[in-house]
Design a protein around this motif. Structure first.
Motif: not given
Length: 314
Positions: A43-47
């Protein structure tokens, strides 16, 4: 005009911001997302991908020659990884590889958020033209970076100057970094508010239970609120004086949300610094608020990008 812009990313525990920045420090485009700090690495990477993708969709992207990242740390600039204390899901996370892939293979530079703020203040802010400076951010965490000999000194891994994790209380509270009594456990906004609450302070009807609320009460004369800021000032002064004794400094620059308390912080900080900075060569160390404000992380990250292109802006 290719290569006359860099992309900058500022990655912290509360926000992930991006901008396109010219060689004069001007920001042409901005993007910001809340950091899903307690969520998964994916999720962090997607942000981060969303932020870079939105920058890449602007009409100016074809002019970008490099990407600079300033990230909460510790970081490992050699390995291209980050392990931010306040983002648990990222441990040895390959941030450079992620961003390079999303940015179409552009060269990417990584430094800690403290060195990024030091670069920003040296390039555009209160340390401009200074030879030897400590630049700090006092906010959710406490970080810092060093200007030595007129240039940013970020160290081999990009973490030099991380003053928030100097221990100033040998018997102090455990720190998420694994040590005890770190400056951050006393002087961060979170811990100023925690200390005040533990000592009996309660926010007024128009305040919240944050360092900003404590500052408002301190400004109005509340003794418990003033004591919480005084304790934070003592920790900051001890760490600043120790750093100055090691490397000899002209100036210490303080920014971040807690610094916006103004004299509520700076008055006790100046007084405490007189107590701790006693050696002749650090006795006249200048103390001043930061000048680059909320853009500091982006400006400093951009400086790292410009250095990849051969431009020494800070």
């Amino acid at each position: 005009m290719p290569n006359d812009l860099v992309a900058a990313l500022d990655i912290g525990g509360t926000k992930i911001a991006g901008a396109l920045v010219d060689s004069g420090g001007g920001l042409l485009a901005r993007v910001q997302r809340p950091t899903p700090a307690q969520e998964s690495a994916e999720r962090l990477r997607a942000t981060v991908d969303e932020v870079v993708g939105e920058l890449a969709a602007t009409a100016h992207w074809h002019r970008v020659g490099a990407v600079g990242i300033g990230s909460a740390g510790p970081v490992d600039a050699k390995a291209g990884t980050v392990s931010p204390v306040n983002i648990p899901a990222w441990r040895d996370h390959p941030l450079i590889a992620d961003v390079r892939a999303r940015a179409g293979g552009l060269p990417v530079s990584l430094i800690g958020d403290g060195p990024a703020i030091a670069a920003a203040e040296h390039w555009q802010g209160a340390a401009k033209g200074r030879t030897d400076a400590l630049c700090m951010v006092v906010s959710t965490g406490v970080g810092g970076g060093l200007i030595l000999g007129g240039a940013l000194h970020s160290g081999p891994t990009g973490n030099a100057g991380h003053i928030g994790h100097i221990s100033v209380d040998m018997d102090g509270d455990p720190c998420p970094c694994g040590s005890r009594g770190c400056v951050e456990t006393i002087a961060s906004g979170t811990n100023i508010a925690r200390r005040a609450l533990e000592s009996g302070w309660r926010p007024g009807p128009d305040q919240d239970a944050t360092a900003a609320g404590v500052a408002a009460s301190a400004r109005a004369g509340d003794p418990v609120a003033r004591a919480a800021f005084g304790r934070a000032a003592r920790a900051l002064a001890a760490a600043i004086a120790a750093t100055a004794a090691l490397v000899e400094l002209d100036i210490a620059v303080i920014g971040g949300g807690v610094a916006r308390a103004g004299e509520v912080l700076f008055a006790p900080l100046r007084a405490e610094l007189e107590r701790y900075a006693t050696l002749p060569y650090i006795r006249h160390l200048e103390l001043t608020p930061a000048a680059t404000g909320t853009d500091a992380g982006l400006i400093g990250a951009a400086a790292a990008g410009w250095r990849l292109l051969g431009e020494r802006v800070a």
